[in-house]
Design a protein around this motif. Structure first.
Motif, short mmCIF file in Angstrom:
data_model
loop_
_atom_site.label_atom_id
_atom_site.label_comp_id
_atom_site.label_asym_id
_atom_site.label_seq_id
_atom_site.Cartn_x
_atom_site.Cartn_y
_atom_site.Cartn_z
N VAL A 13 0.80 -1.16 -0.06
CA VAL A 13 0.28 -0.14 -0.03
C VAL A 13 0.84 1.16 0.14
CG1 VAL A 13 -1.79 1.39 1.24
CG2 VAL A 13 -1.85 -1.10 1.42
N LEU A 48 -7.07 -5.23 -2.23
CA LEU A 48 -6.28 -4.33 -3.09
C LEU A 48 -6.97 -4.60 -4.60
CD1 LEU A 48 -2.70 -4.79 -2.12
CD2 LEU A 48 -4.18 -2.94 -1.72
N SER A 57 -6.13 0.42 -2.69
CA SER A 57 -6.76 -0.32 -1.57
C SER A 57 -8.18 -0.23 -1.93
CB SER A 57 -6.65 0.36 -0.35
OG SER A 57 -5.33 0.39 0.00
N LYS A 62 -8.78 -0.40 3.14
CA LYS A 62 -8.29 0.83 3.80
C LYS A 62 -8.43 0.68 5.46
CE LYS A 62 -9.73 3.77 -0.06
NZ LYS A 62 -10.57 4.76 -0.43
N TYR A 65 -5.50 -1.73 6.66
CA TYR A 65 -4.15 -1.04 6.61
C TYR A 65 -4.01 -0.30 7.97
CZ TYR A 65 -0.76 2.46 5.31
OH TYR A 65 0.40 3.25 5.27
#
Length: 309
Positions: A13, A48, A57, A62, A65
């Protein structure tokens, strides 16, 4: 789920592509792709989107992450806590600062850390106050400076200062009174430029106005200090803020600050830490240093309107 999978995902990412992440991590790209696929299969979601330009993402990606970053930081903190000495604290400490405080504290704190604790890496992150609580709870920051609104019981808190709020407007604004102070009612009768309801000084202003039987009627909401200052200089309205974020403009005579009375408004500045995540020796050292720097700035008049607690 393995820590290396979290590291791989965060790297992908951060670098925006599998190939770049593979180079940074020194991992063959097919192996990296396989680990990502296993992670997505275990979670049952796609993390992803693959495109010709790289990766993006998904919504689930998201969210994951943010959690992956927090987990990796806590693992690094745990390793640092075991390795470091109480006499010579070392490691990384992340401190969250509200926009309206960073101007007063950030540079003196960085300078003092480099001088007193050269083996500590202090990372400062500037955020809206409404975002700092979540980052502190998740472990993405070790410490955060916040404002005591009676809702901080979930954190371990160290009071720092009581900071007075002023009525601030362009120096030549039509509503810039010749007097040194004005009532809260007079301040609320102007067009006010303020942060959103959950951020910065806004909750405190709303609470004091409510207790006095007053209300805010004409508000322009801006969550950026830089944009707020531009709006003040364009004479779009006034604001209610501490003096520190606009000290340069006040000293140049571009803005003017007046004290507010009947009633006055102030806020309590506190340093917060998680009750559930132990502080490393390095974070404990930064906690003491923040208090020391805060007291010194107040005593020397370098934090205008602030009184040490």
């Amino acid at each position: 789920m393995e820590l290396r999978q979290l590291r791989y995902f965060v790297a992908i990412v951060d670098h925006g592509s599998l190939s770049r992440a593979a180079l940074i991590l020194h991992v063959a790209q097919p192996a990296l792709t396989q680990q990502l696929r296993q992670l997505e299969e275990e979670l049952g979601v796609q993390l992803l989107h693959r495109t010709a330009q790289g990766v993006l993402s998904t919504d689930a990606g998201k969210v994951f992450y943010e959690h992956a970053q927090a987990i990796l930081k806590q693992v690094a903190d745990a390793r640092s806590a075991v390795a470091q000495s109480a006499e010579r604290p070392s490691g990384s400490v992340t401190l969250g600062l509200p926009h309206s405080i960073s101007g007063a504290l950030a540079l003196p704190l960085l300078t003092a850390t480099r001088s007193q604790y050269p083996e500590i890496t202090l990372q400062l992150t500037e955020e809206l106050t409404g975002n700092l609580s979540e980052q502190l709870k998740s472990g993405r920051v070790n410490l955060a400076i916040q404002f005591d609104d009676g809702q901080l019981n979930q954190f371990a808190t160290t009071p720092l200062a009581e900071e007075e709020l002023h009525f601030i407007c362009r120096a030549d604004a039509t509503y810039a009174k010749s007097e040194q102070s004005l009532t809260l009612q007079q301040a609320l009768n102007t067009t006010l430029i303020l942060p959103g309801l959950q951020h910065g000084v806004r909750p405190r202003i709303e609470a004091v106005a409510r207790e006095a039987g007053l209300s805010l009627s004409n508000v322009i909401e801006i969550n950026s200090i830089a944009i707020l200052k531009s709006a003040l200089l364009a004479d779009m309205g006034a604001t209610i803020l501490p003096s520190a974020p606009v000290l340069d403009e006040l000293q140049r005579g571009e803005l003017r600050a007046q004290r507010i009375h009947s009633p006055s408004i102030s806020r309590t500045v506190v340093l917060c830490a998680s009750r559930n995540i132990p502080l490393t020796n390095a974070a404990a050292a930064i906690t003491r240093l923040v208090r020391q720097i805060s007291d010194g700035l107040c005593a020397e008049g370098k934090w205008p309107g602030a009184t040490p607690i």
